[in-house]
Design a protein around this motif. Structure first.
Motif, mmCIF file in Angstrom:
data_model
loop_
_atom_site.group_PDB
_atom_site.id
_atom_site.type_symbol
_atom_site.label_atom_id
_atom_site.label_comp_id
_atom_site.label_asym_id
_atom_site.label_seq_id
_atom_site.Cartn_x
_atom_site.Cartn_y
_atom_site.Cartn_z
ATOM 1 N N MET B 1 -4.231 0.193 -3.646
ATOM 2 C CA MET B 1 -5.673 0.040 -3.632
ATOM 3 C C MET B 1 -6.336 1.148 -4.426
ATOM 4 S SD MET B 1 -7.551 -1.113 -0.157
ATOM 5 C CE MET B 1 -5.986 -0.745 0.617
ATOM 6 N N THR B 2 -5.777 1.422 -5.620
ATOM 7 C CA THR B 2 -6.376 2.459 -6.455
ATOM 8 C C THR B 2 -7.707 1.972 -6.984
ATOM 9 O OG1 THR B 2 -5.398 1.586 -8.438
ATOM 10 C CG2 THR B 2 -4.109 3.206 -7.219
ATOM 11 N N GLN B 3 -8.524 2.883 -7.374
ATOM 12 C CA GLN B 3 -9.884 2.559 -7.797
ATOM 13 C C GLN B 3 -10.231 3.565 -8.868
ATOM 14 O OE1 GLN B 3 -11.911 0.283 -7.147
ATOM 15 N NE2 GLN B 3 -13.952 1.026 -7.574
ATOM 16 N N LEU B 34 -12.265 4.162 8.266
ATOM 17 C CA LEU B 34 -11.961 3.369 7.077
ATOM 18 C C LEU B 34 -10.986 4.074 6.137
ATOM 19 C CD1 LEU B 34 -15.545 2.078 6.227
ATOM 20 C CD2 LEU B 34 -13.593 0.632 6.826
ATOM 21 N N ILE B 37 -7.522 2.337 5.534
ATOM 22 C CA ILE B 37 -7.446 0.924 5.157
ATOM 23 C C ILE B 37 -8.300 0.589 3.946
ATOM 24 C CG2 ILE B 37 -9.166 0.234 6.915
ATOM 25 C CD1 ILE B 37 -7.516 -2.452 7.019
ATOM 26 N N ALA B 38 -9.496 1.161 3.843
ATOM 27 C CA ALA B 38 -10.371 0.787 2.735
ATOM 28 C C ALA B 38 -11.308 1.943 2.393
ATOM 29 C CB ALA B 38 -11.178 -0.461 3.099
ATOM 30 N N ASP B 40 -12.505 2.976 -0.356
ATOM 31 C CA ASP B 40 -13.598 2.619 -1.263
ATOM 32 C C ASP B 40 -14.753 1.985 -0.495
ATOM 33 O OD1 ASP B 40 -12.076 3.487 -3.350
ATOM 34 O OD2 ASP B 40 -11.569 1.484 -4.079
ATOM 35 N N PHE B 41 -14.416 1.270 0.562
ATOM 36 C CA PHE B 41 -15.484 0.620 1.321
ATOM 37 C C PHE B 41 -16.330 1.651 2.060
ATOM 38 C CE2 PHE B 41 -17.460 -2.150 4.507
ATOM 39 C CZ PHE B 41 -17.962 -3.119 3.653
ATOM 40 N N TYR B 44 -18.715 2.706 -0.517
ATOM 41 C CA TYR B 44 -19.784 1.710 -0.722
ATOM 42 C C TYR B 44 -20.786 1.753 0.432
ATOM 43 C CZ TYR B 44 -16.620 -0.519 -4.105
ATOM 44 O OH TYR B 44 -15.795 -0.788 -5.154
ATOM 45 N N LEU B 45 -20.271 1.921 1.648
ATOM 46 C CA LEU B 45 -21.136 1.964 2.837
ATOM 47 C C LEU B 45 -22.117 3.128 2.744
ATOM 48 C CD1 LEU B 45 -21.649 0.918 5.783
ATOM 49 C CD2 LEU B 45 -19.958 2.563 6.534
ATOM 50 N N MET C 104 -13.711 -6.890 2.341
ATOM 51 C CA MET C 104 -14.768 -6.068 1.731
ATOM 52 C C MET C 104 -15.836 -6.951 1.080
ATOM 53 S SD MET C 104 -12.380 -3.083 0.005
ATOM 54 C CE MET C 104 -13.699 -2.546 -1.082
ATOM 55 N N PHE C 112 -22.664 -5.870 5.992
ATOM 56 C CA PHE C 112 -21.669 -4.818 6.210
ATOM 57 C C PHE C 112 -21.034 -4.874 7.604
ATOM 58 C CE2 PHE C 112 -21.366 -1.795 2.626
ATOM 59 C CZ PHE C 112 -22.249 -2.406 1.760
ATOM 60 N N ALA C 136 0.255 -2.207 -1.243
ATOM 61 C CA ALA C 136 -0.386 -0.894 -1.034
ATOM 62 C C ALA C 136 -0.771 -0.709 0.427
ATOM 63 C CB ALA C 136 -1.620 -0.775 -1.901
#
Lengths: 136, 136, 136, 136, 136, 136
Positions: B1-3, B34, B37-38, B40-41, B44-45, C104, C112, C136
Motif C-alpha cells: 500500500m505504498t503511496q 488506522l 491498515i490504511a 493514507d486514509f 485524508y481524514l 477507502m 467518512f 501488502a
C-alpha cells in the motif's frame, strides 16, 4: 377516518405560529395538501414538530434549522422537505453562505452525492428567494 | 500500500490542529487505529474533513458540530462517530442542553428510534465528560 | 412453519457449492443459525443469492465481491455480513490492498464514518485470516 | 464565500484528468453547475475523490467503478450520480452485461426495489450511449 | 446476457399468478420494462418474491402488504415501488383508511418526511383507483 | 432543561396505557432510562407515538405491529427498538410464525442482510419469551 380526540388547543396554536414563522407559505401548503387524505396528520405535524419541538427553549431557531438541513441532506431521501427547510433557514436568518457550508460539510458524513444533491436543492431555493443585501 | 504522492503539508497541519481542537484524544485514537491498515486514509481524514472543511470560514465550529451531530444521529449507522462528535460538541462549547435538544429534534426527521439511540449515546458521553458549571 | 414446496434441487446444489466456495465456514454458520427459527430462509439464502446470482456467468467472483463489499460498507447497517464478505473477498482472491482501497473509496459515496467502520471491520477480519505472501 | 487557501495544484490537475477520463462531459457539467453556488466544493470534488482516491494505485478503474455503481445502487438516494457512474463504467471499459450483473446482485444486499431502480437507470444511460460491438 | 439455467416452472407459474393477483397490471409493466435489459431479473422477480415469499402460508396477503407498504415508506428511496404496493394493498382488500394509518405511523419510526412522502404517494394512487363504497 | 408547558393529561394517560399494553416492561425501561437526560422526551414518546398514533381507531394493534416490525427490520439501524417491537408483536397476539414471515419478507425489500439480522433479533426475543401453545 373520523377522529374523536379533542385537539389540544394550546399546542396546536403554538405549533401553527411556529410553522408560520419558520416555513411560511410552504408550511401552509403541506397542511392544505393533507386536508383530503389525512387531516389528523396535518394536526399532528403542527402539534408535535412545531408545537412541541421547535417551540422549546434551549436551542434557538437558527441552530434548529442547521440541524434539520444537515439531517435531511444526509438522509438524502426527502428532497421536498429539504427544500422547505433550506427556505426555512433563510426565513429564520441563516445566510446563504452558512447554508452552503452546512451542505458542503455533509460530504464528510454522508458522501459527495448527498452534498451535491443538497447544494443543487439550495441553488433552486436561493434562486426563487429574494436575496438580502448582507449575504454572499 | 505504498503511496508516492507528496503530502500537502499545509492542509495536513491545519487539519491536525483542527482535529485536535475538535475531537481531542478521540481523534488521535482514530488516526492511530488506522496506522497499520490504511495510513493514507488517516492522512485524508486529517486533510479533507479537518484541513479543508472544518477549517473554512463561513460557519463557526459550534454550528458545524450541530450539523454533524444531527446528521450522524439521523443516519443512525455510525454510533462510534456520533459519540466522538457529541464529545466534540462539548469540546467546542455546545451545552448538554443544546446537544440534547438537537437529538430530540431528530425524532421529527428520522424517527423516534434514531432520537432515542442518539440520546442514549449522549448519556454515555456526558457520563464520562467532566461536567461544567453552566449547563443543565 | 411448514412448507410444502418441493425444493429445487439443482439451484440448491449449485447454491450450496457457491456458498461454500465464497463464504466458507461463515456461510455454513449462518445456515446452521437459521435452522431452528427459519429453515426455509436458509434454503432461500442458498438458492437465490448463491444458486441464482453468484452462479451466473457474466461477472467473475472477484468483481462480485467488490460490489458486495462496497454496498455493505456504504449501507453501514449490516456489520456481520460485511465481515463475512471481506473474508469472502480474500477467499476468492482479492488482496488486502484491493479490499482496503474499496473501503477507502466509500468515504466519497457514503461518508467518512462508513469508510472508517468498514476499515475497522477489515482490520478485524484480516487479523484472523492467514496472511498470504503476495499482499501488502 | 471567499477562500484564502492556496489550491494544491498537483492534486487538482491529477483530479481533473481523472474526472475527465472517468466521467467525461458529465463530470464537467457537475463542476460547471457548482460554479455560482459553491465553487470551492467543485475544487474539493476534483481534488479528493478524483485527485486522491481514483488516482491511487492498488485498484484499477474498472474495479473502482464496480464499487461505486454497487454502492450508489444500494444506497438508492443518489439517482443522478448513479447514472453518471453507469456511464463512467462504460467509459472505463465495463461491458453492459457486467454493469447489469452488478445491479441485479444488489437485489440480494439492498432489496429488489434498489436493483430495479438501478436497472432502469442503466437502461436510460445505455440508450443514449453509443453501443460498442463487443457487448451484449 | 445468455442464461443457460432451465427455469423452475412451478415457482415461476406460482409467482406469476401471485404477481398478477397482487400487483395487477403494474406488475406486468415492470416485467415488460425489464425484457430488453435484464430478462433473467424479471424471472427472478417473479420466482423469488412472488413464487417463494408471497405464496407462503403463514401470513395472509393483507398482512404482507401492510409490511411492504411500511418498509417502503420507511426506507423512502423507492417511490415507484411504494406506489405499486399501495395499489397492491387496495387490490388485496386493505381499505384506504388502513393504508393511511400505516403511512401516518411511519412518522414515528422513520420521521415526518417519510410519512408525508408516503401519504402524498397514496393520494396519487387513490386518485386513479376506483373508490369502493366501504372505505373512507 | 426546564419545560414550562403543561402536559396534556389525557394524551399522556392514553399513551401510558397503550405503551404498557404494547411494550410492557420494555416500554417502562425506556421511559426510566430517559429520566435523567431528557424527561420531556419520555413524555413526548408516551404522548405522540402511543397517545396519538397507536391509540387511533382505523388499524388494529396487530396490524400496527406488523408495520413497525417491517419498518425497523428494513431500516436496519435500530436494533434495540426492533427487539422491543418483536416482543410487542407477541404481546398483542402475533404468532412467532407471523413475525418470522414478516422478517423473511424484508429480504425482498431491504436485502438479505436486513432479513437475517431481523431473524436473529427474533430468535433472541423468542428465546426469552414464554412460548404459548398455539404457535409454531
Amino acid at each position: 377516518m373520523t377522529q374523536t380526540q379533542t385537539p389540544d388547543v394550546s399546542r396546536f396554536d403554538r405549533g401553527q405560529r411556529a410553522l408560520s414563522d419558520i416555513d411560511g407559505e410552504a408550511g401552509e401548503a403541506v397542511v392544505a395538501a393533507l386536508a383530503d387524505i389525512a387531516p389528523d396528520f396535518a394536526r399532528y405535524l403542527i402539534e408535535f414538530p412545531f408545537g412541541d419541538i421547535y417551540s422549546r427553549p434551549g436551542l434557538d431557531l437558527r441552530s434548529r434549522e442547521i440541524a434539520t438541513i444537515a439531517a435531511l441532506a444526509a438522509l438524502g431521501n426527502a428532497a421536498p422537505q429539504l427544500k422547505v427547510h433550506i427556505a426555512a433557514g433563510l426565513n429564520v436568518g441563516l445566510t446563504r453562505t452558512k447554508i452552503t457550508e452546512i451542505l458542503m460539510q455533509m460530504a464528510v458524513y454522508a458522501g459527495f452525492p448527498a452534498a451535491l444533491n443538497g447544494l443543487f436543492a439550495a441553488k433552486e431555493v436561493f434562486a426563487r428567494h429574494p436575496k438580502p443585501a448582507e449575504t454572499a
